[in-house]
Design a protein around this motif. Sequence first.
Motif, mmCIF file in Angstrom:
data_model
loop_
_atom_site.group_PDB
_atom_site.id
_atom_site.type_symbol
_atom_site.label_atom_id
_atom_site.label_comp_id
_atom_site.label_asym_id
_atom_site.label_seq_id
_atom_site.Cartn_x
_atom_site.Cartn_y
_atom_site.Cartn_z
ATOM 1 N N ASP A 422 81.822 29.511 16.745
ATOM 2 C CA ASP A 422 82.210 30.777 16.130
ATOM 3 C C ASP A 422 82.221 31.898 17.175
ATOM 4 N N ASP A 423 82.563 33.125 16.708
ATOM 5 C CA ASP A 423 82.694 34.266 17.628
ATOM 6 C C ASP A 423 81.374 34.648 18.283
ATOM 7 N N GLU A 424 80.268 34.315 17.636
ATOM 8 C CA GLU A 424 78.960 34.684 18.177
ATOM 9 C C GLU A 424 78.407 33.602 19.116
ATOM 10 N N GLY A 425 79.178 32.551 19.327
ATOM 11 C CA GLY A 425 78.751 31.517 20.262
ATOM 12 C C GLY A 425 77.937 30.401 19.655
ATOM 13 N N HIS A 426 77.793 30.389 18.312
ATOM 14 C CA HIS A 426 77.067 29.302 17.670
ATOM 15 C C HIS A 426 77.985 28.073 17.551
ATOM 16 N N VAL A 427 77.427 26.928 17.799
ATOM 17 C CA VAL A 427 78.176 25.662 17.722
ATOM 18 C C VAL A 427 77.792 24.943 16.430
ATOM 19 N N SER A 428 78.782 24.712 15.577
ATOM 20 C CA SER A 428 78.558 23.970 14.321
ATOM 21 C C SER A 428 79.066 22.538 14.517
ATOM 22 N N VAL A 429 78.177 21.595 14.289
ATOM 23 C CA VAL A 429 78.509 20.180 14.525
ATOM 24 C C VAL A 429 78.305 19.399 13.228
ATOM 25 N N THR A 430 79.313 18.630 12.839
ATOM 26 C CA THR A 430 79.203 17.727 11.692
ATOM 27 C C THR A 430 79.049 16.311 12.231
ATOM 28 N N VAL A 431 77.971 15.671 11.819
ATOM 29 C CA VAL A 431 77.682 14.334 12.347
ATOM 30 C C VAL A 431 77.493 13.351 11.200
ATOM 31 N N ARG A 432 77.633 12.061 11.545
ATOM 32 C CA ARG A 432 77.365 10.996 10.579
ATOM 33 C C ARG A 432 76.410 10.018 11.249
ATOM 34 N N ALA A 433 75.394 9.577 10.490
ATOM 35 C CA ALA A 433 74.359 8.737 11.098
ATOM 36 C C ALA A 433 73.759 7.793 10.068
ATOM 37 N N THR A 434 73.151 6.735 10.565
ATOM 38 C CA THR A 434 72.410 5.824 9.699
ATOM 39 C C THR A 434 71.194 6.556 9.150
ATOM 40 N N PRO A 435 70.605 6.057 8.056
ATOM 41 C CA PRO A 435 69.463 6.754 7.459
ATOM 42 C C PRO A 435 68.332 7.052 8.443
ATOM 43 N N ASP A 436 68.009 6.083 9.340
ATOM 44 C CA ASP A 436 66.903 6.341 10.273
ATOM 45 C C ASP A 436 67.276 7.411 11.292
ATOM 46 N N LYS A 437 68.525 7.392 11.781
ATOM 47 C CA LYS A 437 68.963 8.425 12.720
ATOM 48 C C LYS A 437 69.079 9.780 12.021
ATOM 49 N N ALA A 438 69.520 9.760 10.749
ATOM 50 C CA ALA A 438 69.617 11.015 10.000
ATOM 51 C C ALA A 438 68.239 11.666 9.870
ATOM 52 N N ALA A 439 67.223 10.847 9.667
ATOM 53 C CA ALA A 439 65.850 11.377 9.562
ATOM 54 C C ALA A 439 65.434 12.013 10.895
ATOM 55 N N GLN A 440 65.841 11.406 12.004
ATOM 56 C CA GLN A 440 65.528 11.974 13.314
ATOM 57 C C GLN A 440 66.247 13.306 13.524
ATOM 58 N N VAL A 441 67.519 13.383 13.044
ATOM 59 C CA VAL A 441 68.268 14.643 13.171
ATOM 60 C C VAL A 441 67.571 15.756 12.406
ATOM 61 N N ARG A 442 67.144 15.465 11.162
ATOM 62 C CA ARG A 442 66.472 16.466 10.329
ATOM 63 C C ARG A 442 65.192 16.945 10.991
ATOM 64 N N ALA A 443 64.439 15.999 11.578
ATOM 65 C CA ALA A 443 63.165 16.360 12.220
ATOM 66 C C ALA A 443 63.382 17.167 13.487
ATOM 67 N N LYS A 444 64.375 16.776 14.264
ATOM 68 C CA LYS A 444 64.592 17.426 15.550
ATOM 69 C C LYS A 444 65.170 18.831 15.397
ATOM 70 N N PHE A 445 66.058 18.996 14.405
ATOM 71 C CA PHE A 445 66.728 20.285 14.267
ATOM 72 C C PHE A 445 66.271 21.074 13.038
ATOM 73 N N ALA A 446 65.143 20.627 12.434
ATOM 74 C CA ALA A 446 64.509 21.340 11.310
ATOM 75 C C ALA A 446 65.478 21.613 10.182
ATOM 76 N N LEU A 447 66.194 20.591 9.743
ATOM 77 C CA LEU A 447 67.160 20.752 8.644
ATOM 78 C C LEU A 447 66.451 20.646 7.296
#
Length: 447
Positions: A422-447
Amino acid sequence: MELRDRDKSADLLTPSGSGSGRALVIEPYLRSQGGASADTRTPQARLDEAMGLARAIDLDVVEGGLVPLQVVKPATYIGSGKVDEIAGLVKGHEASVVIMDCPISPVQQKNLEKAWNAKVIDRTGLILEIFGRRARTKEGVLQVEHAHLTYQKGRLVRSWTHLERQRGGFGFLGGPGETQIEADRRMLSERIGKIESDLEKVKRTRKLHRESRKRVPYPIVALVGYTNAGKSTLFNRMTAASVLSADMLFATLDPTLRSIDLPHGTRIILSDTVGFISDLPTMLVAAFRATLEEVIEADIILHVRDMSHEDTGAQSADVAKVLGELGIEPTDRRIIEVWNKIDALDADGRERIHNLAARQAPERAPIIVSALTGEGIDNLTGAIENRLGESRQTLSVTLDASDGAGLSWLYRHTEVLDKTTDDEGHVSVTVRATPDKAAQVRAKFAL
């Protein structure tokens, strides 16, 4: 004994100057079973398959015969009258090999070889020979040799003519050749031990490769099926590769992997595996377990069936049996049935197959294709994407433009579907992952 005319096509499969032998193929069956085996195949269908196996190692199949039995004879498996009749056929055809499409004991093999003055091979020995010729990778060669030596170790009571001039033991103790047979058995055991040590090293290497692939967020799609069901042709159609595919049993043996992109951008790794067959020797199932772990750990399993074959139902049951030995049940949600060779059916046959598919439960609906012509491939890739979507979660992650490490982590551990800034320099990323990797994404990026 019912005999078939010589199959002229065998000449086309015998390379000139190869020195391959002339073979008879014998299909014994018990009358008490009414001619049908436990897997519903008729004796004639089993004979046809055995002749195909013989041709797969370039044997010149001069004749095939059905031998009905009342009981199995301990000394020769079949009755003495049939033994004499086949001896005449062996001499008349100048055959050097007789294939018994059944398990025979070492004593039965020795007695039949003496009566027919020809090499006798049972079904297990024939399949081992095919695997030995098809193996190309180091692991495949080692696995086949290990299975072959294990099989041969128990058959040292065969007609070893070079042992008749030797006497084992001392004085009158021991029979002719006893010392040499024991020496041969010891050498086999030493060689088996060496191969097992080498296999452990290869397995550790394969495990490292598999773990490295796990770190890449691409799902694995494995092809399985009865031999000659068209797996390699389908693999070539989907990947534009050049894997050997032929109308021959066990045309390919060693597994092959290729990465491909599905229509909506999902990248997968497609794996072509060894074909299954009825009565696959237990030692080969064990030997190739490491190879078949590609199937065990796959995200999707494509069970390819030859719907033009009269025994497609029995072949499907054989595949299910081997998968069961690997811990994969027929109800496993990862399995998608692919009904192949629709091009080989006439209009009525095609209609019957489509009607049969329509009656299947929606969650078990097969995909009808022709790997040869490409018909139905789009439906297959769509089904793969849909099935993968069921087990993989889609998440949105917002990062600062300076968080290159976080973005790199997402690319390494998930499938990135979309990325915008976006204009403010934030990067929005849409990802797809297996359940175990999805859990790691949530933990790492505080979703």
